[in-house]
Design an enzyme around this catalytic site. Structure first.
Site, PDB file in Angstrom:
ATOM      1  N   PHE A 132      34.667  48.045  32.278  1.00  0.00           N
ATOM      2  CA  PHE A 132      35.875  47.268  32.534  1.00  0.00           C
ATOM      3  C   PHE A 132      35.490  46.006  33.283  1.00  0.00           C
ATOM      4  O   PHE A 132      34.872  46.077  34.342  1.00  0.00           O
ATOM      5  CB  PHE A 132      36.902  48.056  33.355  1.00  0.00           C
ATOM      6  CG  PHE A 132      38.161  47.260  33.582  1.00  0.00           C
ATOM      7  CD1 PHE A 132      39.117  47.146  32.582  1.00  0.00           C
ATOM      8  CD2 PHE A 132      38.379  46.596  34.783  1.00  0.00           C
ATOM      9  CE1 PHE A 132      40.268  46.386  32.773  1.00  0.00           C
ATOM     10  CE2 PHE A 132      39.527  45.831  34.979  1.00  0.00           C
ATOM     11  CZ  PHE A 132      40.467  45.736  33.975  1.00  0.00           C
ATOM     12  N   ASP A 217      28.413  43.487  37.490  1.00  0.00           N
ATOM     13  CA  ASP A 217      29.817  43.416  37.879  1.00  0.00           C
ATOM     14  C   ASP A 217      29.996  44.329  39.088  1.00  0.00           C
ATOM     15  O   ASP A 217      30.082  45.548  38.938  1.00  0.00           O
ATOM     16  CB  ASP A 217      30.712  43.841  36.707  1.00  0.00           C
ATOM     17  CG  ASP A 217      32.191  43.787  37.076  1.00  0.00           C
ATOM     18  OD1 ASP A 217      32.509  43.655  38.277  1.00  0.00           O
ATOM     19  OD2 ASP A 217      33.031  43.898  36.153  1.00  0.00           O
ATOM     20  N   LYS A 246      37.845  41.912  44.650  1.00  0.00           N
ATOM     21  CA  LYS A 246      38.469  43.047  45.342  1.00  0.00           C
ATOM     22  C   LYS A 246      38.154  43.099  46.842  1.00  0.00           C
ATOM     23  O   LYS A 246      38.731  42.351  47.605  1.00  0.00           O
ATOM     24  CB  LYS A 246      38.105  44.362  44.636  1.00  0.00           C
ATOM     25  CG  LYS A 246      38.692  44.408  43.224  1.00  0.00           C
ATOM     26  CD  LYS A 246      38.821  45.796  42.638  1.00  0.00           C
ATOM     27  CE  LYS A 246      39.722  45.789  41.418  1.00  0.00           C
ATOM     28  NZ  LYS A 246      39.057  45.983  40.151  1.00  0.00           N
TER      29      LYS A 246
HETATM   30  C1  LIG Z   1      39.155  45.104  38.942  1.00  0.00           C
HETATM   31  C2  LIG Z   1      37.923  44.814  38.210  1.00  0.00           C
HETATM   32  C3  LIG Z   1      37.757  43.624  37.481  1.00  0.00           C
HETATM   33  C4  LIG Z   1      38.876  42.616  37.316  1.00  0.00           C
HETATM   34  O1  LIG Z   1      39.301  42.091  38.537  1.00  0.00           O
HETATM   35  P1  LIG Z   1      40.725  41.314  38.594  1.00  0.00           P
HETATM   36  O2  LIG Z   1      40.763  40.794  40.004  1.00  0.00           O
HETATM   37  O3  LIG Z   1      41.781  42.331  38.307  1.00  0.00           O
HETATM   38  O4  LIG Z   1      40.687  40.252  37.576  1.00  0.00           O
HETATM   39  C5  LIG Z   1      36.546  43.389  36.879  1.00  0.00           C
HETATM   40  N1  LIG Z   1      35.537  44.269  36.977  1.00  0.00           N
HETATM   41  C6  LIG Z   1      35.647  45.427  37.667  1.00  0.00           C
HETATM   42  C7  LIG Z   1      34.484  46.341  37.763  1.00  0.00           C
HETATM   43  C8  LIG Z   1      36.845  45.740  38.303  1.00  0.00           C
HETATM   44  O5  LIG Z   1      36.959  46.895  38.965  1.00  0.00           O
END
Ligand SMILES: *Cc1c(COP(=O)(O)O)cnc(C)c1O
Length: 402
Positions: A132, A217, A246
């Site tokens: 994701f 990521d 985050k």
């Molecule tokens: C939440 C998340 C995203 C996307 O972040 P947003 O601030 O919602 O755009 C991308 N990669 C990972 C691993 C995430 O947990």
């Protein structure tokens, strides 16, 4: 529950809970009910709700200046970037407003790198099933999940996906068009699936051998979540590019793309931009979050509390094999794989006033604020035990034994 009863897009299935106030690991509803927040948004409120240092920092910045364009120098932006580069592999930072935008910047940085080396055909990025990376047109293509791609037109070109943990498939997928590999060290939304350290080291080796960039990521796994500043430190490897968001904002929305000088070398003036990214309010809060997370002993405390969770959850798994199938994760990025549909466990936990976050693979995520104390961890475990007792009493296996 009529669909038309809200003026909001119907994109979220919301629980009928309205929180008015938060303090530390606790959230309080309008009616005064108290919930233990082990979701922290989704791994966002890393310092807990209403952390005094964050509140004070935001208030005092709000009285100075809210917004400045990136047409001007922003000292707090430079300071935060310097602190991030000093604490990581990176030399360069680009600030964004969200995780998806941090990934967009990472993808563009990788493609521009090869473009600037005279290889514009190298723009493909290999990702892993269950990934994701966000909800923009590019990041849904990177994530590769059919449920997020459906109905949005052709999938953006240049993202190739291989099965999770499959080195042979990965090697077979690499072509002379490949620019980079992109992976979460721990899949969050995919169900707290931990990428083994050995596998991450192998990816680094492949990238070095084939001239590819390694993009991590760490939007969810970063900023102390796993008991290290970034999760990849457990494997002893470093990426070329990394997306962060985050937890770094502690609840103030922002993200960052970090890169080595070499990897960022194609990102020349005018090639990328943002209106809000690196905004003074966000930068002030980001510096305050680092004051907390990088303080002496903080990450050690995260690891200590994690042990309490791990031991407690392992014991609960032994006691309730008809409720808990598996416990996994690292630090305070933990997953409980349910035996029954995980939504039932989520509901039972909510009845115990414990908030968790659903994920793929029938997993519930426990992502408490990193400031969670040992006593609060035990309180959470007690609530999980009570929910498990409720569910086990209803379970068909139990009924058959009785
Ligand atoms: C939440 C998340 C995203 C996307 O972040 P947003 O601030 O919602 O755009 C991308 N990669 C990972 C691993 C995430 O947990």
């Amino acid at each position: 529950m009529a669909e038309s009863s809200t003026p909001l897009f119907n994109t979220f299935a919301r629980a009928p809970l309205r929180f008015e106030r938060g303090e530390g690991v606790w959230l309080y509803t309008e009616g005064g009910d108290k919930y233990l927040d082990f979701g922290a948004g989704v791994a966002v409120t890393s310092c807990g709700h209403s952390h005094p240092h964050l509140v004070e920092t935001l208030k005092s910045q709000a009285e100075k200046v809210w917004h400045l364009s990136n047409l001007y120098e922003i000292p707090d932006q430079e300071r935060l970037a310097r602190r991030l580069t000093e604490a990581t592999f990176a030399d360069k930072v680009f600030f964004t407003n969200s995780g998806a935008e941090a990934l967009e910047c990472a993808i563009k940085t990788a493609r521009r790198y090869h473009f600037s080396k005279g290889q514009p055909e190298r723009f493909h990025i290999i990702t892993f099933e269950g990934a994701f990376h966000g909800r923009t047109i590019a990041t849904i293509a990177a994530g590769g999940q059919a449920k997020y791609l459906e109905g949005f037109g052709p999938k953006a070109e240049g993202f190739d996906q291989v099965p999770f943990g499959d080195l042979d498939a990965l090697n077979a997928a690499i072509t002379d068009k490949t620019a980079a590999l992109l992976i979460e060290p721990i899949q969050g939304e995919g169900g707290i699936r931990v990428v083994p350290n050995e596998f991450l080291r192998e990816l680094r080796k492949i990238c070095d051998e084939k001239g590819l960039l390694l993009i991590l990521d760490e939007v969810q796994s970063g900023v102390g979540r796993t008991g290290r500043f970034f999760a990849h430190e457990w494997a002893g490897v470093t990426p070329d590019i990394m997306a962060v968001a985050k937890g770094i904002g502690g609840g103030f929305p922002f993200g960052a793309c970090l890169a080595t000088e070499e990897a960022a070398s194609g990102m020349v003036p005018g090639i990328h931009g943002t209106t809000y990214g690196g905004n003074p309010l966000a930068m002030a809060v980001g510096n305050a979050v680092l004051d907390v997370v990088l303080a002496d002993g903080f990450l050690e405390q995260v690891r200590d509390v994690s042990l309490i969770f791990r031991q407690g959850l392992a014991a609960l798994k032994d006691r309730f094999p008809d409720v808990i199938a598996d416990v996994r994760g690292e630090g305070l990025m933990l997953g409980i794989k349910a035996v029954q549909p995980s939504g039932e466990l989520l509901q039972a936990l909510r009845q115990e006033h414990l908030l968790t976050v659903p994920a793929g693979d029938n997993v519930l995520r426990l992502l408490p604020p990193l400031t969670v104390t040992a006593d609060e961890a035990r309180e959470g475990l007690r609530r999980i035990e009570q929910a498990a007792e409720q569910l086990t009493a209803q379970s068909p296996a139990k009924a058959a034994h009785a």
